[in-house]
Design an enzyme around this catalytic site. Sequence first.
Site, PDB file in Angstrom:
ATOM      1  N   CYS A 130       0.823  -1.214   0.000  1.00 18.19           N
ATOM      2  CA  CYS A 130       0.000   0.000   0.000  1.00 18.19           C
ATOM      3  C   CYS A 130       0.851   1.256   0.000  1.00 18.19           C
ATOM      4  O   CYS A 130       0.531   2.230  -0.657  1.00 18.19           O
ATOM      5  CB  CYS A 130      -0.902   0.027   1.221  1.00 18.19           C
ATOM      6  SG  CYS A 130      -2.082  -1.321   1.231  1.00 18.19           S
ATOM      7  N   ASP A 161     -15.306  17.544  -7.683  1.00 18.34           N
ATOM      8  CA  ASP A 161     -15.463  18.874  -7.088  1.00 18.34           C
ATOM      9  C   ASP A 161     -14.188  19.234  -6.328  1.00 18.34           C
ATOM     10  O   ASP A 161     -13.447  18.374  -5.873  1.00 18.34           O
ATOM     11  CB  ASP A 161     -16.717  18.956  -6.198  1.00 18.34           C
ATOM     12  CG  ASP A 161     -16.686  17.971  -5.040  1.00 18.34           C
ATOM     13  OD1 ASP A 161     -15.957  16.962  -5.114  1.00 18.34           O
ATOM     14  OD2 ASP A 161     -17.403  18.227  -4.048  1.00 18.34           O
ATOM     15  N   THR A 218     -26.218  12.981  16.725  1.00 21.12           N
ATOM     16  CA  THR A 218     -25.433  14.001  17.412  1.00 21.12           C
ATOM     17  C   THR A 218     -24.631  13.356  18.535  1.00 21.12           C
ATOM     18  O   THR A 218     -25.170  12.543  19.286  1.00 21.12           O
ATOM     19  CB  THR A 218     -26.363  15.077  18.024  1.00 21.12           C
ATOM     20  OG1 THR A 218     -27.168  15.633  16.992  1.00 21.12           O
ATOM     21  CG2 THR A 218     -25.548  16.199  18.660  1.00 21.12           C
TER      22      THR A 218
HETATM   23 CO    CO Z   1     -15.536  15.535  -3.774  1.00 23.34          CO
END
Ligand code: CO
Length: 348
Positions: free
Chosen positions: A17, A226, A140
């Site tokens: 890894c 994004d 929560t």
């Molecule tokens: Co993203």
Amino acid sequence: MPIEPIRLTQTVKGSGCAAKLAPGDLARALCGLDLPVDPDLIVGIDKADDAGVYRISDDLALVQTIDFFPPMVDDPYSFGQIAAANALSDIYAMGGIPKTAMNVVAFPAKTLDMSILRTIIEGGLSKMREAGVVLVGGHTVEDSELKYGLSVTGFIHPGRILTKRNLQTGDRLILTKPIGTGIVSTAIKAGLADQSLTDRVTQAMATLNRDAALTMQDFPVHACTDITGFGFLGHLAEMVVDSGHGVRITAAHVPMYPEALEWAAMGLIPAGAYNNRNFRGSFVNFGTTVTQRVQDVLFDPQTSGGLLIAVAATEAERLVHALHASGIESAAIVGEVIAEPVDRIIVA
Ligand code: CO
Ligand code: CO
Ligand code: CO
């Protein structure tokens, strides 16, 4: 504070890894683990994309994601809006439509008034309403540090999933929001930003990527992600590394807050920007005309940043105009996919 990649010092043993993963890569925690296999899991942890996708039928799949973090702005309502817009963004980046959400909250109930949490959730709800998303629950816990975000589930057609992969030579890259919000947030905390800039940046971070996502549906888009904590170049690297393609970015075409450039020159740079450069800098070649301040903004960690879209060259101008027409004024072509050098980002 912007989301900053966590630094790990321990080495993960075995499975080969370590070679592929940098110290800050949280994927190390999962690397080599024995994960359940399911033929209907279309995008899973191994793909490390914006969201996971699970097929329900030939024309319907679930797209799922979760994001939560500490406040990067003072105003609780704005923080709720930004955290919700950021969480929803991963669904939009895959080309999905968000449908349901659950609140994820860590709250210091001993030191903060519960009305603050209520205001944060109200801010989040305003973005869920705008997105047509219904709140179905949440969880929560009490914690010394306030954190808020959403777990979001959406719908997507199994044949129309946009991932970070699938760049094609000649594709143009379009970015839909200006970068530099990490530096500006740092300046806001230092009391250097005026109210008008604070308002503009807060508004930009709270803006959903929905309209950008809906607009790109009608175009031959090959890949999308994004821009968040790894910064423009960090997220671009996720698209480029191991893609068999390269990209050429024209720095002057990348939308940036001019104030962020000024503060970067003064050294007002969040730690995350240095982490991002250490993590992905080796894949980037900067031309001699690309100044240090521009490089710093290109690595600046973003909160709820824009979409980075790879679209067929012939349709790129038309997509940018369509984005402008739907109110995404900053959208710009920032670069192109090239055949060589493979797996490298050239910034000119
Ligand atoms: Co993203
Ligand atoms: Co995310
Ligand atoms: Co994606």
